[in-house]
Motif scaffolding. Sequence first.
Motif, PDB file in Angstrom:
ATOM      1  N   UNK A 191       0.853  -1.185   0.000  1.00 28.65           N
ATOM      2  CA  UNK A 191       0.000   0.000   0.000  1.00 28.65           C
ATOM      3  C   UNK A 191       0.892   1.240   0.000  1.00 28.65           C
ATOM      4  N   UNK A 192       0.475   2.239  -0.722  1.00 27.76           N
ATOM      5  CA  UNK A 192       1.272   3.461  -0.794  1.00 27.76           C
ATOM      6  C   UNK A 192       0.438   4.691  -0.545  1.00 27.76           C
ATOM      7  N   UNK A 193       1.137   5.772  -0.197  1.00 24.71           N
ATOM      8  CA  UNK A 193       0.519   7.090  -0.078  1.00 24.71           C
ATOM      9  C   UNK A 193       1.144   8.017  -1.118  1.00 24.71           C
ATOM     10  N   UNK A 194       0.306   8.762  -1.774  1.00 26.28           N
ATOM     11  CA  UNK A 194       0.728   9.752  -2.750  1.00 26.28           C
ATOM     12  C   UNK A 194       0.045  11.068  -2.391  1.00 26.28           C
ATOM     13  N   UNK A 195       0.522  12.154  -2.960  1.00 27.45           N
ATOM     14  CA  UNK A 195      -0.130  13.438  -2.729  1.00 27.45           C
ATOM     15  C   UNK A 195      -0.115  14.271  -3.997  1.00 27.45           C
ATOM     16  N   UNK A 196      -1.062  15.175  -4.069  1.00 28.97           N
ATOM     17  CA  UNK A 196      -1.182  15.993  -5.267  1.00 28.97           C
ATOM     18  C   UNK A 196      -1.653  17.391  -4.910  1.00 28.97           C
ATOM     19  N   UNK A 197      -0.978  18.350  -5.514  1.00 27.91           N
ATOM     20  CA  UNK A 197      -1.343  19.757  -5.407  1.00 27.91           C
ATOM     21  C   UNK A 197      -1.961  20.158  -6.734  1.00 27.91           C
ATOM     22  N   UNK A 238      -2.643  21.448 -10.201  1.00 27.66           N
ATOM     23  CA  UNK A 238      -1.721  21.934 -11.215  1.00 27.66           C
ATOM     24  C   UNK A 238      -0.410  21.188 -11.284  1.00 27.66           C
ATOM     25  N   UNK A 239      -0.221  20.256 -10.344  1.00 30.53           N
ATOM     26  CA  UNK A 239       1.016  19.472 -10.335  1.00 30.53           C
ATOM     27  C   UNK A 239       0.694  17.998 -10.429  1.00 30.53           C
ATOM     28  N   UNK A 240       1.691  17.226 -10.794  1.00 33.61           N
ATOM     29  CA  UNK A 240       1.503  15.788 -10.895  1.00 33.61           C
ATOM     30  C   UNK A 240       1.456  15.156  -9.503  1.00 33.61           C
ATOM     31  N   UNK A 241       0.769  14.052  -9.448  1.00 35.51           N
ATOM     32  CA  UNK A 241       0.722  13.296  -8.200  1.00 35.51           C
ATOM     33  C   UNK A 241       2.121  12.783  -7.878  1.00 35.51           C
ATOM     34  N   UNK A 242       2.525  12.894  -6.635  1.00 35.44           N
ATOM     35  CA  UNK A 242       3.872  12.466  -6.268  1.00 35.44           C
ATOM     36  C   UNK A 242       3.841  11.419  -5.159  1.00 35.44           C
ATOM     37  N   UNK A 243       4.816  10.562  -5.197  1.00 34.31           N
ATOM     38  CA  UNK A 243       4.968   9.504  -4.209  1.00 34.31           C
ATOM     39  C   UNK A 243       5.357  10.090  -2.855  1.00 34.31           C
ATOM     40  N   UNK A 244       4.778   9.534  -1.793  1.00 32.78           N
ATOM     41  CA  UNK A 244       5.115   9.957  -0.442  1.00 32.78           C
ATOM     42  C   UNK A 244       5.781   8.808   0.332  1.00 32.78           C
ATOM     43  N   UNK A 245       5.098   7.685   0.417  1.00 31.73           N
ATOM     44  CA  UNK A 245       5.622   6.536   1.164  1.00 31.73           C
ATOM     45  C   UNK A 245       4.853   5.291   0.760  1.00 31.73           C
ATOM     46  N   UNK A 246       5.451   4.152   1.018  1.00 31.19           N
ATOM     47  CA  UNK A 246       4.793   2.886   0.732  1.00 31.19           C
ATOM     48  C   UNK A 246       5.255   1.850   1.733  1.00 31.19           C
ATOM     49  N   UNK A 247       4.481   0.784   1.837  1.00 33.17           N
ATOM     50  CA  UNK A 247       4.823  -0.283   2.760  1.00 33.17           C
ATOM     51  C   UNK A 247       4.481  -1.612   2.112  1.00 33.17           C
TER      52      UNK A 247
END
Length: 122
Positions: free
Chosen positions: A32-38, A40-49
């Motif tokens: 499972x992973x967490x991503x974030x998006x602002x 106007x910007x591309x979704x970016x990787x945050x963390x995964x397990x």
Amino acid sequence: QLQASGGGFVQAGGSLRLSCTASRRTASNNAVGWFRQVPGKEREFVAAISYRGITTPYADSVKGRFTISRDVATNTVYLQMNSLKPEDTAVYYCAVARGSIAAESSSLYQYWGQGTLVTVSS
């Protein structure tokens, strides 16, 4: 199939804990992973397990501040976020990978939650 929660408004330096609960059929044996998006910007990787929690890659921008963990019994993955910064403001998404390996590429994830907004004020 995926329910993310825990977002909110916090001042810089504060903490939040995000939760992601998946149905057993959705997350069985999967990373499972967490991503974030602002906007106007591309979704970016945050963390995964990884499925067994052995491998936990982090984005450089959150290393030392964020911690990902999972409770296999309840199919819940947590993202503890400490020392939050204004640049952490984003919609955070959890996602279930296609396999058991904790991957950083969003293309390797098959199921996505609806997102939870995190706002950090300066």
